[in-house]
Enzyme design. Sequence first.
Site, PDB file in Angstrom:
ATOM      1  N   ASP A 104       6.552  16.331   8.148  1.00 49.63           N
ATOM      2  CA  ASP A 104       6.446  15.863   6.795  1.00 49.63           C
ATOM      3  C   ASP A 104       4.734  15.739   6.580  1.00 49.63           C
ATOM      4  OD1 ASP A 104       6.942  15.092   4.269  1.00 49.63           O
ATOM      5  OD2 ASP A 104       7.139  13.174   4.803  1.00 49.63           O
ATOM      6  N   GLY A 164       8.778   3.444  -0.075  1.00 48.81           N
ATOM      7  CA  GLY A 164       9.724   4.525  -0.031  1.00 48.81           C
ATOM      8  C   GLY A 164      11.189   4.002   0.249  1.00 48.81           C
ATOM      9  N   ILE A 166       0.751  -1.116  -0.061  1.00 51.48           N
ATOM     10  CA  ILE A 166       0.046   0.099  -0.079  1.00 51.48           C
ATOM     11  C   ILE A 166       0.888   1.277   0.070  1.00 51.48           C
ATOM     12  CG2 ILE A 166      -2.080  -0.986   0.981  1.00 51.48           C
ATOM     13  CD1 ILE A 166      -1.120  -0.271   3.869  1.00 51.48           C
ATOM     14  N   LYS A 170       4.920  -1.495   8.249  1.00 44.69           N
ATOM     15  CA  LYS A 170       6.076  -0.941   7.422  1.00 44.69           C
ATOM     16  C   LYS A 170       7.052  -1.700   7.698  1.00 44.69           C
ATOM     17  CE  LYS A 170       7.035   3.583   7.787  1.00 44.69           C
ATOM     18  NZ  LYS A 170       7.775   5.085   8.197  1.00 44.69           N
ATOM     19  N   PHE A 180      13.518   3.325   2.255  1.00 46.07           N
ATOM     20  CA  PHE A 180      13.575   2.522   3.439  1.00 46.07           C
ATOM     21  C   PHE A 180      13.114   1.075   3.388  1.00 46.07           C
ATOM     22  CE2 PHE A 180       9.473   4.520   4.038  1.00 46.07           C
ATOM     23  CZ  PHE A 180       8.731   3.534   4.575  1.00 46.07           C
TER      24      PHE A 180
END
Length: 445
Positions: free
Chosen positions: A292, A178, A175, A196, A180
């Site tokens: 952010d 990035g 979904i 994540k 990372f």
Amino acid sequence: MSSGGCSSDAPGGGGDSSSSSSPAPSPARAADKEKQREKARVSRTSLILWHAHQNDVAAVRKLLEEDRSLVHARDYDNRTPLHVASLHGWIDVARCLIDHGADVNAQDRWKNTPLADAEGAKKYNMVELLKSYGGLSYGQNGSHFEPKPVPPPLPNKCDWEIDPSELDFSNSHIIGKGSFGEILRACWRGTPVAVKRILPSLSDDRLVIQDFRHEVNLLVKLRHPNIVQFLGAVTERKPLMLITEYLRGGDLHQYLKEKGSLSPSTAINFALDMARGMAYLHNEPNVIIHRDLKPRNVLLVNSSADHLKVGDFGLSKLIRVQNSHDVYKMTGETGSYRYMAPEVFKHRKYDKKVDVFSFAMILYEMLEGDPPMSNYEPYEAAKYVAEGNRPIFRSKGYIQDLRDLTEQCWAADMNKRPSFLEILKRLEKIKETLHSDHHWSLFNA
């Protein structure tokens, strides 16, 4: 010049001129000489610590040239000159001390290293300098100012540590992505969750691990209806994973892409949810600056788009505020260019009002249907905004109060931007006016 002479040890500098046939000094005289040496040593220790405190690099250098061992001087709290310089952020003094062999990982009686002191005092340039010389953050993170010791960020065993075998990825899908790693929808104990997952190739990267642990440590403390809820993390095995609630509605970026401009009523409700979450994060004395805030990091609770939650705290910073007017030396282009406050783009000092600026850009996008400065590439947009320009209002039937609020939130002077608590009050008033009006055709023209 003899290396074994003792003439330089005494404060007066003059050696003993008596011949070798002179009788040996009496014990009393020897003890007196030792006292004088000790006094001189204490005096020089005090001097270098004082000059380090005063940011007098010339005086520090002179002392070190006279006696290089002073670089390891310690006060009664076992603090070195580098501890003192790090706490105050005196870069030139720190460089001089390091050049003369200072131990970057010396620990004081609270077990703090110079880097821990610099972090505790929010001296970010000093933090970078010390890290570049191998500085490590031992101790209580500058917490000798605090009455209670600060616990380590991640105990070995905690109630939120998740066994990776409990995560079911059999029907998972990506979904988000990035640099990372990636964010996947998975299942944990039968519940849909967002995971994540750090790329295996980055799992040994010290900075990636540090950022990951920072985000986990931050999320553990957050509890609010408008903040994405942290559920747990995998920190003891690789790949490292961070698990949060899964929100079915997707992100605001995708929603705006599909819907275009929102009705003032929907925009106000969304703005209220965002402002509530941000007011919670900005609560003093422990202020969390998101840094952010953008539509991709604002999530819709469900497909009906009833509510929003603020998420993704990868770039957030927890700041201990001594007073409400503190400005933090956190420079650098942190965050996404299109929503970035001008002071961040220009590498100036900034505070929590950077989030207010980003909020204004999102509010504009919700009402206009297009991202701010959509005709510019993100970097060019940030540059254009930093030069004093702002997005142009084009939509018909724009509510003047909302426009005024947006313009105040993106003021060039961060001190003129309202706080999120003020923004909440203003939005509630605008919402009341809107409901008492009922002239919906005006807004949909």
